[in-house]
Write a protein that holds these residues in place. Structure first.
Motif, mmCIF file in Angstrom:
data_model
loop_
_atom_site.group_PDB
_atom_site.id
_atom_site.type_symbol
_atom_site.label_atom_id
_atom_site.label_comp_id
_atom_site.label_asym_id
_atom_site.label_seq_id
_atom_site.Cartn_x
_atom_site.Cartn_y
_atom_site.Cartn_z
ATOM 1 N N UNK B 1 0.705 -1.197 0.020
ATOM 2 C CA UNK B 1 0.151 -0.199 0.131
ATOM 3 C C UNK B 1 0.713 1.203 -0.019
ATOM 4 N N UNK B 2 0.391 2.315 -0.773
ATOM 5 C CA UNK B 2 1.312 3.516 -0.657
ATOM 6 C C UNK B 2 0.499 4.383 0.467
ATOM 7 N N UNK B 205 -4.392 4.117 -9.553
ATOM 8 C CA UNK B 205 -5.968 4.550 -9.465
ATOM 9 C C UNK B 205 -6.588 4.709 -8.261
ATOM 10 N N UNK B 206 -7.023 6.030 -8.326
ATOM 11 C CA UNK B 206 -7.368 6.667 -6.908
ATOM 12 C C UNK B 206 -8.857 6.861 -6.879
ATOM 13 N N UNK B 207 -9.444 6.102 -5.685
ATOM 14 C CA UNK B 207 -10.773 6.327 -5.567
ATOM 15 C C UNK B 207 -11.376 6.718 -4.163
ATOM 16 N N UNK B 213 -17.199 -0.759 -4.011
ATOM 17 C CA UNK B 213 -17.490 -1.642 -5.037
ATOM 18 C C UNK B 213 -16.628 -1.588 -6.303
ATOM 19 N N UNK B 214 -16.442 -0.315 -6.548
ATOM 20 C CA UNK B 214 -15.801 -0.005 -7.833
ATOM 21 C C UNK B 214 -14.283 -0.409 -7.651
ATOM 22 N N UNK B 215 -13.795 0.060 -6.224
ATOM 23 C CA UNK B 215 -12.520 -0.393 -6.055
ATOM 24 C C UNK B 215 -12.198 -1.845 -6.056
ATOM 25 N N UNK B 230 -4.687 -0.009 -6.780
ATOM 26 C CA UNK B 230 -5.766 0.757 -6.778
ATOM 27 C C UNK B 230 -5.863 1.348 -5.261
ATOM 28 N N UNK B 231 -5.738 2.523 -5.286
ATOM 29 C CA UNK B 231 -5.599 3.411 -3.772
ATOM 30 C C UNK B 231 -6.870 3.883 -3.486
#
Lengths: 362, 498
Positions: B1-2, B205-207, B213-215, B230-231
């Protein structure tokens, strides 16, 4: 289903539910426990004084708005005049005569606020302007404190007596007492020993619960602290000014006690007595007269704290919250100019930052 | 994880995404007419290539790009060009702009030259950027900057990261959320193609954390590819601001008046990534997009895939119409969106949402005096003092406002949102920006006029001087001639001798 009108609005099209009247109402709500306690503790004379001060402030505000040709309804009930009078009343000796409240309200609303253009325009905290003016003009009435005589207790005055005291027609010598700060200061000046003085007069628990003599709403440290924490929790005020103020007072008191314990009392004494807590949470945090930036607020709070301590320790008055706040109010425009937030992408001098590239390309 | 770095300020407006976030993307039936503006992007408007009455196929180029920053527009469906003229713009002004009106024939017949690429990764980065530009793709998050230009930054900047900005921080909007949930493979593929064009290996990819759900869908789709993360970022407006998201993800602040590319980062929207995927894999130009239709005055909030050029009226009708005739119509989100003057205007590439806000939702009390509470200062993500800017602008001191950072304002509206006095700070600031821009133009015009006037007077002076000199020259010649003649008369002998 047609919306064929020219769009004149700009966004955002959604907003917070917060409003100025709501902010004022929350501050008054936060003051309510300490106020009720004060009113109970000092009985009917205090209730009369409180009521007269608030009513006078509303009357003066209405008259000033009328004179200025502004709509009365909306401004009168934005809560600002009421809150100013409320704070002023809390800072008065509880058994002061009615006209102290009326003159105070007049000074606060008219000279403190409306002459500058009303809400948001005044450079100085109106309640403190009034308090200081009263203190200088009527030193006797403004320094006559009474020992607590709670409502329904044996020594309490009844409604009629209370009215007589508030009207100033009945002397109050029987119950005269002085505040802790006043007593200690006077007797230290007469060569008394600080240690004995404190053990005779300073009861930290009485300061915490508020069963000591003092101004109407300043006695209960605990209730004021609770009110202040409520304001911080509801984000009406930020923690910065109160913490900086209290921290500075505590720091200086501790320091001076270490240096010269014979003449300087410690942090607890200064935090619990006088208007320290009322000032820290409710007066210095007045948004109109305090700085807007985070660093500015820290500096402002620290400045208030330092001045409070300096005035108490070496000034001509036993208590210095009002003077300290007014002096720092005068610095607010300067602080706002000097300590602005750093603009994103720029350094403190306003120059664009240098682009920063990571050393290694992942 | 970043590590997620802190950003300055920000607000937490009521999301109200539940109105539409649960609605799967649905296709809009073909409208009777499509109005396709020639300028749906930042930059020069496209130049028409078709004639009135011409039959066009779906995806056929209707107008070509002109200049360095521009984008072509394509036929959103097959049909007949009814006209090329002026039509009300998708803009608060309601002014008319050059627009091609298309009458669909209902066949949805794709242009025969529409063809995808077998392996986009075999193409050169330049070729990808070129295809993206040819497909008319622009930033679909709302900015509508030509994506081809933004994918061609490799030569000018040292890039290291592509950020796909799926934060969708505006309240109500859910079109990106739905697209990422339903087409995660396309979004990931598009992002990889973009990264190839940019020459970067790292894709973030930041959410916002309100889109689990999208993540999950994206994380699953991205599992096969290294270099894609995916972040989750905190839900806080304006997290979707390019600079702020970049700072949250990298910890690096973009310098004022610079681009995120200056610090090695390029930010694209997930819908743009999906459009790139379709353009490269299927050869399809940008002729449709997903839009959120929401708000308290919308009978049936939805996420709708529609052909570009669809009138807002048709879109609203599809969603059950308005439950309140006096609703406030907005293009975009409620924070930075624009009011729309009419339901006749067409949907364009950059419009990601149509909101119809009920009276209760848009309640805006009468402004009160500023009590200097400083909340606008606390929430300003750019480190400005909005209350001071507002006061100066009200007093007409635009230069003073400029000196205090007016042009560093990104217009997010957080100050106006939070103001307990309901002071229209964002409106004041926008007004001042416009006024300063107008003054700069006037000044430039004045300088240009002065320059031309000076040149003209210099030219006139030169002509006068030349005339005078010519006159004097002639006079001298005449005098010399006369003198010569006189001399000849006086001494004919001498002449004869000669």
């Amino acid at each position: 289903m047609q919306i064929e009108h020219a769009a004149t609005l700009a966004g955002p099209f959604t907003r917070t539910r917060n409003s100025i009247p709501r902010t004022m109402a929350l501050v008054m709500l936060a003051l309510t426990p300490a106020t009720l306690f004060g009113l109970w503790q000092f009985g009917w004379p205090a209730i009369w004084l409180f009521g007269v001060t608030l009513a006078a402030a509303l009357a003066v505000e209405a008259a000033a708005l009328q004179l200025a040709g502004k709509p009365i309804g909306r401004s009168l009930f934005d809560g600002s005049a009421l809150l100013t009078a409320w704070l002023l009343a809390l800072s008065l000796p509880p058994w002061a005569p009615w006209w102290i409240g009326v003159i105070g309200a007049l000074i606060a609303i008219l000279i403190g606020k409306q002459v500058f253009g009303g809400l948001g325009q005044n450079p100085f905290n109106p309640a403190m302007v009034a308090r200081v003016a009263l203190l200088i003009a009527f030193p006797l009435e403004m320094t006559q404190f009474v020992a607590p005589a709670p409502l329904f207790s044996a020594q309490a005055s009844d409604l009629g007596e209370g009215l007589a005291i508030a009207l100033g027609s009945q002397p109050i010598d029987a119950l005269s007492g002085a505040t802790l700060l006043g007593t200690v200061r006077t007797e230290l000046g007469q060569g008394a020993e600080l240690g004995t003085l404190l053990s005779d007069h300073f009861a930290p628990l009485a300061g915490v619960f508020g069963t000591a003599s003092g101004s109407l709403g300043e006695t209960s440290a605990l209730l004021l602290l609770l009110g202040g924490l409520f304001l911080i929790a509801t984000r009406v005020i930020s923690w910065r000014i109160p913490l900086a103020l209290l921290g500075t007072v505590a720091l200086l008191a501790t320091l001076m006690q270490l240096i010269d314990p014979a003449h300087h009392a410690g942090a607890l004494y200064h935090l619990l007595s006088g208007a320290t807590l009322l000032g820290a949470f409710f007066i210095a945090t007045d948004p109109v007269t305090s700085p807007v930036s985070a660093r500015g607020q820290l500096l402002f709070g620290a400045g208030c704290g330092a001045l409070i301590y300096i005035i108490r320790a070496w000034g001509g008055y036993p208590e210095g919250v009002a003077f300290a706040v007014l002096l720092m109010n005068a610095c607010t425009p300067l602080i706002d100019q000097a300590l602005r937030p750093r603009i994103l992408g720029r350094n403190r001098r306003g120059q664009p930052l240098e682009p920063e590239l990571p050393e290694t390309r992942p | 994880m970043i590590k997620i770095h802190g950003i300055r300020g920000g607000i937490h407006p009521e999301g109200r995404k539940h109105l539409s976030a649960g609605q799967p993307i649905e296709a809009l039936p073909l409208p009777a007419l499509l109005h396709i503006p020639l300028a749906q992007h930042i930059g020069a408007p496209a130049v028409p290539l078709v004639r009135r009455g011409q039959q066009v196929a779906k995806g056929e180029m209707l107008a070509r790009a002109q200049g360095a920053i521009s984008a072509p527009v394509h036929a959103s469906t097959s049909g007949r060009v009814l006209g090329i003229g002026q039509y009300p713009a998708h803009h608060a002004s309601g002014l008319s702009v050059p627009t091609i009106t298309l009458q669909p024939d209902g066949e949805e017949r794709w242009h025969e030259r529409i063809q995808g690429v077998e392996d986009p990764f075999a193409l050169s980065p330049e070729a990808i950027a070129e295809r993206v530009a040819e497909a008319g793709i622009v930033g679909l998050g709302g900015a509508a900057f030509p994506s081809g230009v933004k994918l061609d930054l490799r030569r000018k900047y040292r890039l290291h990261t592509l950020i796909i900005n799926g934060s969708e921080c505006e309240p109500y909007l859910s079109c990106d959320d739905r697209l990422m949930r339903e087409r995660p493979d396309g979004v990931i593929d598009g992002a990889r193609i973009m990264a190839h064009a940019l020459g970067v290996e790292r894709i973030l990819i930041a959410l916002e954390d309100n889109k689990p759900e999208a993540r999950a869908a994206l994380a699953k789709a991205a599992a096969d590819w290294s270099g894609i993360q995916v972040v989750k970022v905190p839900t806080r407006y304006p997290m979707g601001s390019e600079r702020h998201l970049t700072q949250a993800l990298t910890g690096v602040e973009t310098p004022a008046r610079a681009l995120t590319a200056d610090i090695g980062v390029v930010v694209h929207n997930p819908a743009t990534a999906f459009a790139v995927h379709e353009a490269l894999r299927l050869g399809r130009p940008l002729v449709e997009r997903v839009v959120t239709v929401s708000g308290g005055a919308i009978a049936r909030p939805a996420n709708v895939r529609l052909p570009l050029g669809t009138p807002v009226r048709d879109l609203l009708a599809h969603c059950g119409g308005l439950s309140e005739p006096e609703a406030q119509l907005i293009s975009g989100g409620p924070m930075m969106g624009q009011p729309l003057p009419s339901t006749r205007v067409p949907m364009v590439k950059g419009s990601n949402g149509i909101l119809a806000l009920s009276a209760a939702e848009r309640a805006r009390p009468e402004p009160m005096p500023c009590i200097r509470c400083g909340q606008c200062v606390d929430v300003c993500p750019c480190g400005l003092v909005p209350l001071e800017l507002g006061a100066r602008i009200r007093a007409g001191d635009y230069e003073g406002a400029r000196a205090r950072g007016l042009t560093d304002c990104m217009g997010c509206g957080s100050c106006a949102y939070v103001c307990p006095g309901a002071i229209p700070l964002a409106q004041l600031i926008n007004h001042a920006k416009g006024e300063l821009a107008a003054r700069a133009r006037a000044k430039q015009k004045q300088a240009e006029t002065k320059r031309l006037a000076e040149q003209r007077s210099a030219r006139m002076e030169a002509i006068k001087r030349a005339k005078r000199e010519a006159m004097e020259q002639r006079k001298r010649e005449l005098a010399a001639k006369k003198a010569a003649e006189a001399a000849a008369k006086d001494s004919p002998a001498a002449t004869e001798e000669a």
